[in-house]
Design a protein around this motif. Sequence first.
Motif, mmCIF file in Angstrom:
data_model
loop_
_atom_site.group_PDB
_atom_site.id
_atom_site.type_symbol
_atom_site.label_atom_id
_atom_site.label_comp_id
_atom_site.label_asym_id
_atom_site.label_seq_id
_atom_site.Cartn_x
_atom_site.Cartn_y
_atom_site.Cartn_z
ATOM 1 N N LYS A 137 0.833 -1.211 0.000
ATOM 2 C CA LYS A 137 0.000 0.000 0.000
ATOM 3 C C LYS A 137 0.865 1.259 0.000
ATOM 4 C CE LYS A 137 -3.890 -2.225 2.357
ATOM 5 N NZ LYS A 137 -4.640 -2.359 3.629
ATOM 6 N N HIS A 138 1.962 1.211 0.744
ATOM 7 C CA HIS A 138 2.865 2.366 0.783
ATOM 8 C C HIS A 138 3.475 2.612 -0.599
ATOM 9 C CE1 HIS A 138 5.759 5.212 2.377
ATOM 10 N NE2 HIS A 138 6.720 4.548 1.753
ATOM 11 N N SER A 167 0.902 4.133 -2.814
ATOM 12 C CA SER A 167 0.632 5.505 -2.389
ATOM 13 C C SER A 167 1.733 6.451 -2.871
ATOM 14 C CB SER A 167 0.528 5.544 -0.863
ATOM 15 O OG SER A 167 0.394 6.879 -0.418
ATOM 16 N N GLU A 197 -7.450 0.523 -4.958
ATOM 17 C CA GLU A 197 -6.437 1.267 -5.712
ATOM 18 C C GLU A 197 -6.937 1.696 -7.087
ATOM 19 O OE1 GLU A 197 -3.668 2.336 -4.602
ATOM 20 O OE2 GLU A 197 -3.571 1.245 -2.705
#
Length: 430
Positions: A211-212, A215, A270
Amino acid sequence: MRFALPLCLLAASVFASEKDSFFLKGITVFPVSGPKVENTTLLVVDGKIAEIGAKIAPKGVRVIDGKGLQAYPGLINSATNIGLSEISSIRETNDTGELGDFNPQLRAIVAINPETEHIPVVRANGITTVLTLPGTGGSGGGASGIIQGQAALIHLDGYTFEEMEINRSAAYQMRFPSMQSRAFDFDTFQQANGSFADAKRRYEAQMQEVKHFFSEARAYMLAKNAKTPGLRVNLKYDAMIPVLEGKAPVMIAAGKEREIRAAIAFAEAEKIKIILADVREPGKAVELIAAKKIPCILGPVTQLPPEADMTYDYNYALPAQLHKAGVKFAFGSFQNQFARNIMFEAASASAYGLPYPEALKALTLNAAEIFGVGDKYGSLEKGKYADLLVTNGDPLEVKTEIKMLFIQGRPQSLESKHTRLYEKYRARPN
């Protein structure tokens, strides 16, 4: 209008190349996209199908007698390492599995070896196109990295990778994190059971990393679009832009129901397009896959069921189950050793409930559509590229012989290392 077709074809013949133009007569055509046409003709001009059922051959175009033969679209293996891996047990001959968890900038296409021995072997069985994966393995063991690079859809013909290329970024290969309670124990050098709590902790840590990364990549994309002064080029984040813009799919290896549901939830969060790869135990997630219209790449069905207590025909019947639910899928070998036998995986599925036309589509039109080239490849239709095989029977039958093979209208040699060795030792003096 009655004279329009011959005049058109005669005009075309003026420019037709001898290398990729021909007139196949007396043949039965199986377009895949429609019903078969018996005792007809197939005209190819400059590598594309110009007409099916033309009355006469244009002047100057080579005529091939196809009496008693059958024409099908070239077969597509939707998951291989062809061109990147020669002998899996010899490290120096493998160019897959880079170090690091996030490598979206790696492109399989630039590392392809056009002279690999696998190409003629696979091609001799009627396969004209493959998807080459930059990473190793499917959803099972042996896979490394999370985003492993860009998979390339290639023709099995050409002197260079540029000539072989169909779509250099057909999909981004991704291994989705999963909870694995079994892990390699370096003290005993064996697989050992761990605790569920440890497995969950590792899974959550990996998901946070994923996820990082997404992002950060999205933030980079926004900054680049805004032409932010001083923004430094980041190859990894830059390579993710087509994914974040929805222009390229991510091919996620997720075999079991829990992984599949997690992958779909992640894709929705996403806002990215995905293809599920190596689906083996979808369980009740089949309905979710169908509802979300997510295509799948299935691995070999001619292998043991995933669990010891499953029915013997679990793998064979899975494609029929997905078809019944309305899921679009194609077949991939996920390795090179048996990549040539992909049609027999579809044949086995057909024997266990998958309708024959759907088995053929899973090797041709479905695969082309999944990778975004269905308007050019995957079926025998006017205007499409002439990737086709000519056989003396059903290509899903073991006894069928491939008589001729064409890629974009160019005739292909059916010789391989296998046939060379066969002829050599057949002629061996007593």
